[in-house]
Design a protein around this motif. Structure first.
Motif, PDB file in Angstrom:
ATOM      1  N   PRO A  22       0.821  -1.208   0.000  1.00 51.83           N
ATOM      2  CA  PRO A  22       0.000   0.000   0.000  1.00 51.83           C
ATOM      3  C   PRO A  22       0.864   1.270   0.000  1.00 51.83           C
ATOM      4  O   PRO A  22       1.841   1.376   0.729  1.00 51.83           O
ATOM      5  N   GLY A  23       0.496   2.194  -0.894  1.00 58.62           N
ATOM      6  CA  GLY A  23       1.215   3.459  -0.997  1.00 58.62           C
ATOM      7  C   GLY A  23       2.407   3.422  -1.930  1.00 58.62           C
ATOM      8  O   GLY A  23       3.042   4.441  -2.157  1.00 58.62           O
ATOM      9  N   ARG A  24       2.723   2.256  -2.483  1.00 61.00           N
ATOM     10  CA  ARG A  24       3.860   2.100  -3.396  1.00 61.00           C
ATOM     11  C   ARG A  24       3.358   1.552  -4.725  1.00 61.00           C
ATOM     12  O   ARG A  24       2.312   0.924  -4.786  1.00 61.00           O
ATOM     13  N   ASP A  41      -3.730   1.740  -2.883  1.00 69.02           N
ATOM     14  CA  ASP A  41      -3.722   2.812  -1.887  1.00 69.02           C
ATOM     15  C   ASP A  41      -3.781   2.213  -0.481  1.00 69.02           C
ATOM     16  O   ASP A  41      -3.894   1.001  -0.301  1.00 69.02           O
ATOM     17  N   ARG A  42      -3.689   3.055   0.496  1.00 68.73           N
ATOM     18  CA  ARG A  42      -3.614   2.568   1.877  1.00 68.73           C
ATOM     19  C   ARG A  42      -4.905   1.921   2.366  1.00 68.73           C
ATOM     20  O   ARG A  42      -4.907   1.212   3.353  1.00 68.73           O
ATOM     21  N   SER A  43      -6.010   2.151   1.647  1.00 67.75           N
ATOM     22  CA  SER A  43      -7.263   1.482   2.002  1.00 67.75           C
ATOM     23  C   SER A  43      -7.420   0.156   1.256  1.00 67.75           C
ATOM     24  O   SER A  43      -8.401  -0.549   1.458  1.00 67.75           O
ATOM     25  N   GLY A  44      -6.459  -0.172   0.359  1.00 66.54           N
ATOM     26  CA  GLY A  44      -6.500  -1.437  -0.358  1.00 66.54           C
ATOM     27  C   GLY A  44      -7.105  -1.386  -1.737  1.00 66.54           C
ATOM     28  O   GLY A  44      -7.282  -2.413  -2.381  1.00 66.54           O
ATOM     29  N   ARG A  68      -3.257  11.954  -1.193  1.00 67.79           N
ATOM     30  CA  ARG A  68      -4.612  12.443  -1.474  1.00 67.79           C
ATOM     31  C   ARG A  68      -4.590  13.961  -1.443  1.00 67.79           C
ATOM     32  O   ARG A  68      -3.927  14.555  -0.602  1.00 67.79           O
TER      33      ARG A  68
END
Length: 110
Positions: A22-24, A41-44, A68
């Protein structure tokens, strides 16, 4: 679970969902020779855009930072730091510039 992108030939399996951090981002070579940058993203939620930075021509967007702005997910180019909306491909710093986006989905592996 796998990540699949919609390309001209249909749905293309790119990688295992567990391979994404997540985030990469990761780069994927597509059948037509172009590249996609695939992100989680960090929420998947997965996203995919063209990997070529339109300002430099370098294939580096997969190495950018995900964030974001005004509630919209973006990736910032690692070179000149322009931000690209992960849903629309629109550059948030120059309205006249966009990158290609790809429909993306997760699929169960058999």
């Amino acid at each position: 679970m796998t990540i699949e992108l919609r390309v001209a030939e249909g749905w293309l399996t790119v990688c295992e969902l567990s391979s994404l951090v997540p985030g990469r981002g990761v780069a994927a070579l597509l059948p037509d020779g172009s590249q996609a940058a695939v992100f989680l993203d960090r929420s998947g939620r997965p996203y995919a855009i063209g990997n070529q930075d339109p300002f430099t021509g370098a294939h580096v967007l997969s190495r950018g930072l995900v964030g974001r702005a005004a509630g919209r997910p973006f990736v910032a180019s690692p070179l000149l730091k322009q931000r690209f909306d992960l849903e629309s491909g629109q550059c948030l710093d120059d309205e006249g510039v966009t990158v290609r986006t790809y429909p993306v989905r997760t699929a169960a592996t058999s």
